[in-house]
Write a protein that holds these residues in place. Structure first.
Motif, mmCIF file in Angstrom:
data_model
loop_
_atom_site.group_PDB
_atom_site.id
_atom_site.type_symbol
_atom_site.label_atom_id
_atom_site.label_comp_id
_atom_site.label_asym_id
_atom_site.label_seq_id
_atom_site.Cartn_x
_atom_site.Cartn_y
_atom_site.Cartn_z
ATOM 1 N N ASN A 505 18.970 31.075 37.328
ATOM 2 C CA ASN A 505 19.825 31.748 38.299
ATOM 3 C C ASN A 505 21.224 31.992 37.748
ATOM 4 O O ASN A 505 21.816 33.053 37.965
ATOM 5 C CB ASN A 505 19.907 30.921 39.586
ATOM 6 N N ASN A 506 21.756 31.010 37.048
ATOM 7 C CA ASN A 506 23.082 31.187 36.439
ATOM 8 C C ASN A 506 23.086 32.325 35.425
ATOM 9 O O ASN A 506 24.003 33.146 35.386
ATOM 10 C CB ASN A 506 23.522 29.885 35.749
ATOM 11 N N GLU A 507 22.056 32.375 34.603
ATOM 12 C CA GLU A 507 21.982 33.415 33.581
ATOM 13 C C GLU A 507 21.763 34.788 34.220
ATOM 14 O O GLU A 507 22.347 35.794 33.784
ATOM 15 C CB GLU A 507 20.849 33.093 32.611
ATOM 16 N N LEU A 508 20.926 34.843 35.262
ATOM 17 C CA LEU A 508 20.694 36.107 35.966
ATOM 18 C C LEU A 508 21.993 36.613 36.590
ATOM 19 O O LEU A 508 22.315 37.809 36.505
ATOM 20 C CB LEU A 508 19.627 35.905 37.048
ATOM 21 N N TYR A 509 22.740 35.715 37.201
ATOM 22 C CA TYR A 509 24.032 36.067 37.807
ATOM 23 C C TYR A 509 24.996 36.590 36.739
ATOM 24 O O TYR A 509 25.667 37.612 36.920
ATOM 25 C CB TYR A 509 24.615 34.835 38.494
ATOM 26 N N LYS A 510 25.038 35.892 35.611
ATOM 27 C CA LYS A 510 25.958 36.260 34.533
ATOM 28 C C LYS A 510 25.623 37.636 33.957
ATOM 29 O O LYS A 510 26.507 38.492 33.792
ATOM 30 C CB LYS A 510 25.900 35.198 33.441
ATOM 31 N N ILE A 511 24.343 37.872 33.659
ATOM 32 C CA ILE A 511 23.933 39.156 33.082
ATOM 33 C C ILE A 511 24.170 40.285 34.075
ATOM 34 O O ILE A 511 24.640 41.373 33.706
ATOM 35 C CB ILE A 511 22.452 39.100 32.652
ATOM 36 N N PHE A 512 23.848 40.042 35.340
ATOM 37 C CA PHE A 512 24.056 41.065 36.372
ATOM 38 C C PHE A 512 25.536 41.455 36.447
ATOM 39 O O PHE A 512 25.868 42.646 36.516
ATOM 40 C CB PHE A 512 23.593 40.526 37.729
ATOM 41 N N ALA A 513 26.416 40.463 36.425
ATOM 42 C CA ALA A 513 27.853 40.742 36.519
ATOM 43 C C ALA A 513 28.373 41.457 35.275
ATOM 44 O O ALA A 513 29.225 42.351 35.367
ATOM 45 C CB ALA A 513 28.617 39.438 36.735
ATOM 46 N N GLN A 514 27.845 41.107 34.109
ATOM 47 C CA GLN A 514 28.324 41.712 32.863
ATOM 48 C C GLN A 514 27.845 43.151 32.691
ATOM 49 O O GLN A 514 28.549 43.971 32.088
ATOM 50 C CB GLN A 514 27.852 40.866 31.676
ATOM 51 N N ARG A 515 26.673 43.490 33.246
ATOM 52 C CA ARG A 515 26.080 44.803 33.013
ATOM 53 C C ARG A 515 26.317 45.800 34.145
ATOM 54 O O ARG A 515 25.853 46.931 34.079
ATOM 55 C CB ARG A 515 24.573 44.654 32.760
ATOM 56 N N MET A 516 27.018 45.376 35.179
ATOM 57 C CA MET A 516 27.223 46.302 36.297
ATOM 58 C C MET A 516 28.192 47.425 35.899
ATOM 59 O O MET A 516 29.030 47.274 35.010
ATOM 60 C CB MET A 516 27.755 45.553 37.515
ATOM 61 N N SER A 517 28.094 48.530 36.601
ATOM 62 C CA SER A 517 28.938 49.691 36.332
ATOM 63 C C SER A 517 30.304 49.528 36.985
ATOM 64 O O SER A 517 30.520 48.643 37.822
ATOM 65 C CB SER A 517 28.267 50.959 36.859
ATOM 66 N N ASP A 518 31.232 50.389 36.626
ATOM 67 C CA ASP A 518 32.584 50.330 37.199
ATOM 68 C C ASP A 518 32.565 50.566 38.707
ATOM 69 O O ASP A 518 33.398 50.022 39.435
ATOM 70 C CB ASP A 518 33.482 51.370 36.529
ATOM 71 N N SER A 519 31.626 51.385 39.178
ATOM 72 C CA SER A 519 31.568 51.673 40.610
ATOM 73 C C SER A 519 31.142 50.456 41.434
ATOM 74 O O SER A 519 31.280 50.443 42.657
ATOM 75 C CB SER A 519 30.589 52.830 40.878
ATOM 76 N N MET A 520 30.643 49.418 40.760
ATOM 77 C CA MET A 520 30.221 48.207 41.456
ATOM 78 C C MET A 520 31.302 47.127 41.476
ATOM 79 O O MET A 520 31.152 46.118 42.169
ATOM 80 C CB MET A 520 28.948 47.644 40.807
ATOM 81 N N LYS A 521 32.371 47.345 40.755
ATOM 82 C CA LYS A 521 33.433 46.334 40.669
ATOM 83 C C LYS A 521 34.421 46.499 41.822
ATOM 84 O O LYS A 521 35.605 46.779 41.635
ATOM 85 C CB LYS A 521 34.145 46.442 39.322
ATOM 86 N N VAL A 522 33.898 46.336 43.024
ATOM 87 C CA VAL A 522 34.701 46.574 44.229
ATOM 88 C C VAL A 522 34.571 45.384 45.180
ATOM 89 O O VAL A 522 33.589 44.641 45.159
ATOM 90 C CB VAL A 522 34.253 47.867 44.948
ATOM 91 N N GLY A 523 35.590 45.211 46.022
ATOM 92 C CA GLY A 523 35.608 44.119 46.981
ATOM 93 C C GLY A 523 34.585 44.296 48.085
ATOM 94 O O GLY A 523 33.998 45.375 48.259
ATOM 95 N N SER A 524 34.387 43.255 48.868
ATOM 96 C CA SER A 524 33.354 43.277 49.904
ATOM 97 C C SER A 524 33.659 44.280 51.011
ATOM 98 O O SER A 524 32.745 44.729 51.712
ATOM 99 C CB SER A 524 33.192 41.878 50.503
#
Length: 703
Positions: A505-524
């Protein structure tokens, strides 16, 4: 023999008095210093988000803890000085120079306070270390950092100790300022009588004021906001003073009002007891009020732990899938094969993997973000309000297994089981979708909700976070006529829970956060349409706050994946910080209750000693004197415990009801637990009452 040596002899002779003083000061220093050492350790600091509400709440609790410790140190110091008053008076009567006596007393108290403060600081270090290691063990696998001592923590602990030292010295100086030898000599006999007679109407007005303060300060603002959409403002908090005033009147009545009534024999039987209560009435009432308020604060902190644990467990149980995350089509996220391969590396078996596509579309809604100058909520319908996400009925059925019969031109909102409408949110706000290629609108009608927590966007699923199920025909039409906003892929799956599930789960979370696009780097609270039409610093345009390497740290991220294995671990870690903090506050408040009530009991004994001796000379036996003493000390414990325990339980129920206009299943399950905790507190208070009574009886030779 010097005064210093005389004080040393007196200390050895009156060790019981010093032991109580040592305990109170040392305990206060230990609690606050251990709190500060924990709070300033990397283990806690790296868990709390910078500038977040949770960090502010933690420091607010710190202030409450410091004030609570200060209260019982002041009471302990005053009680100690009352014990010393007779010795000081004798010294002055024998002609000892007051200046020399003052220096000797300051030196004696200063040395005692310094020694016990150093011991308290050391004990605080030991306690914080043990709690820190326990904290790490509880959150094993999810801890961000290990517990270590910091210079800042020690510095703040020493500064607080210095403040306590200064307060004790000020109290000593004020005590020695009295010029009349007899005042000092008879300090332990000092009485503070109530100077007024009260009737039953005084009690009634006290009850009315107590209830009225809570109603006007808490209930009325929430009801007016809910019904009339009008906010009264923070000035209503001043009405809590009515509650304080009402409690004071109730306490005064319980101490001062005693009438013959229909049983005059009972009145005459307790006449001496009633008289003693009135002679000490003012100080007893003050103590009763302080104990009541400390119990309210302490029990509120105690209730936090089971309430939050219940809330966390309920929220986790509501998820249908163990893994839920989504990403925009412009992101290079993990494919299905990559997820299975990653899981295999950690010995995790993926189950029931499925994917679906949501369309991001601009739709209508109601803006309820603003108020007028009078505090009235402004509601403005907007044809272009926010960007929503829509899924076709067939895809929804494939993802959830739920049959969704949706006609063209209608929609269902995806919601949680306990979703409800409030002042700001309505299920049916959206009534048309903008088709940008045609520059036209597709009318839509709300048909109800479908329940699937794992597909919920955010915590609420309203307004900018709303997701809808539309018919397959409308889905194709919307897909053909929208182009501005990227499509969103939703992934759900389950797994078994081998030993390395947390690492996966930690690795999945880390990879997901590292590979997301700029349009996903937004607040809730981000909304692509509102971000362009509102101010740059508005909540709708905020960037994401997250740490790819630290999923424990509280985040503000719209696309944060919901990984239940990680959420359970990290949730325990995040809650552990608050549980630890509220535990400290509850211990401090309840410890203050113990010290204040015990100090008041001792004062009752000191003040009544001469009266008891006189009554004994007049023929009163020890049984009669014990009954009188028991009735005195009961006042200190029974009514404050009853009001504090039942009052906070009633307020907790009222708060749950007012917050969302109902009591949820989880809240109803919690009420018996809170009731049991209240009974345990009352039982503890009864044991303390018995211990205090036994101690005073022993001091007065009534056993």
């Amino acid at each position: 023999m010097t005064l210093t040596k005389v004080w040393k002899k007196l200390r050895e002779r009156n060790w019981e008095q010093y032991r109580q003083f040592y305990f109170c000061v040392g305990f206060a220093v230990m609690l606050v210093s251990s709190y500060l050492l924990m709070l300033n350790s990397p283990l806690v600091q790296k868990t709390l988000p910078d500038g977040g509400d949770s960090r502010k709440q933690v420091y607010m609790m710190l202030c409450l803890a410091m004030v609570g410790c200060m209260i019982f140190v002041v009471y302990a110091a005053n009680l100690f000085l009352r014990y010393k008053s007779r010795e000081i008076g004798v010294f002055l009567a024998l002609g000892t120079d007051k200046g020399k006596l003052s220096k000797a007393l300051f030196a004696e108290l200063g040395k005692c306070t310094l020694v016990v403060s150093v011991v308290g600081l050391a004990a605080g270090g030991v306690v914080s270390f043990l709690v820190g290691k326990l904290f790490e063990a509880i959150a094993k696998g999810a801890a961000v950092s290990s517990f270590v001592f910091t210079g800042t923590g020690w510095l703040y602990g020493i500064l607080y100790t210095a403040v306590l030292f200064g307060v004790i010295m000020i109290l000593t100086a004020r005590f020695l300022k009295r010029s009349n030898i007899m005042d000092i000599l008879n300090e332990h006999r000092k009485q503070e009588p109530l100077k007024r007679q009260v009737s039953f109407s005084y009690l009634l007005t006290g009850i009315v004021l107590t209830v009225l303060g809570v109603v006007i300060g808490f209930v009325v603002p929430n009801v007016i906001a809910s019904v009339f959409h009008h906010w009264l403002g923070g000035w209503t908090n001043f009405f809590y003073i009515l509650t304080l005033w009402g409690l004071y009147r109730i306490m005064v009545y319980s101490v001062s009002c005693h009438k013959k009534g229909r049983n005059p024999q009972k009145y005459y039987k307790h006449l001496v007891s009633y008289g003693l209560l009135k002679f000490q009435g003012a100080s007893i009432v003050r103590n009763m009020l302080v104990i009541t308020l400390l119990l309210l604060g302490g029990m509120f902190a105690v209730f936090y732990t089971p309430s939050q644990m219940n809330s966390m467990n309920a929220s986790l149980d509501a998820y249908e899938a163990m893994y839920s995350y989504c990403y925009t089509e412009d992101a290079e996220e993990l494919s299905k094969n990559e997820v299975f391969a990653l899981a295999a590396d950690y010995g995790v078996q993926i189950l029931n993997y499925r994917e679906a596509e949501f369309l991001q579309v601009l739709g209508s809604g109601v803006d309820r973000d603003h108020m007028d100058e009078s505090g009235n909520l402004l509601e403005q319908y907007e044809k272009k309000h926010a960007v929503y996400e829509c899924i076709s009925a067939s895809q929804y059925e494939q993802m959830t297994g739920q049959k969704a019969s949706v006609e063209d031109g209608t929609y269902y909102m995806i919601q949680s089981e306990d979703a409800y409408e409030n002042v700001f949110n309505r299920f049916d706000d959206m009534d048309q979708i903008y088709l940008e290629r045609e520059d036209s609108y597709l009318p839509m009608e709300y048909q109800g909700n479908v329940i699937y927590q794992s597909l919920l966007n955010g915590d609420w699923g309203f307004d900018i976070n709303a997701r809808f199920v539309v018919s397959d025909g409308d889905y194709k039409k919307i897909a053909a006529h929208t182009m501005t906003y990227p499509r969103v892929k939703q992934v759900l799956f389950d797994s078994d829970k081998p030993e390395k599930a947390v690492e996966f789960n930690n690795e999945l979370y880390k990879i997901f956060a590292q590979r997301m696009s700029d349009s996903m780097k937004v607040g809730s609270n981000y909304d692509a349409y509102k971000a362009k039409t509102s101010e740059p610093d508005s909540m709708y345009a905020m960037e994401a706050i997250y740490d790819a390497d630290n999923p424990v740290k509280e985040s503000d991220w719209q696309y944060e994946p919901t990984l239940l294995v990680l959420k359970e671990k990290n949730g325990l870690m995040t809650y552990a910080v608050y549980l630890l903090i509220f535990l400290y506050v509850s211990v401090i408040c309840l410890a203050a209750v113990v010290v204040v009530a015990y100090a008041r009991s001792q004062s009752v004994g000191l003040s009544s000693r001469q009266v008891f001796e006189d009554l004994e000379k007049l023929g009163a036996d020890h049984g009669y004197l014990r009954r009188i003493l028991r009735s005195q000390i009961q006042k200190v414990y029974f009514l404050p415990t009853l009001v504090g325990g039942l009052g906070i339980l009633a307020f907790e129920i009222l708060m749950c009801q007012i917050n969302d206009g109902r009591l949820t299943k989880q809240e109803l399950k919690m009420l018996p637990v809170l009731a049991v905790i209240t009974l345990i507190m009352m039982a503890f208070q009864y044991l303390m009452y018995r211990a205090s009574l036994h101690k005073v009886q022993k001091e007065l030779s009534l056993l």
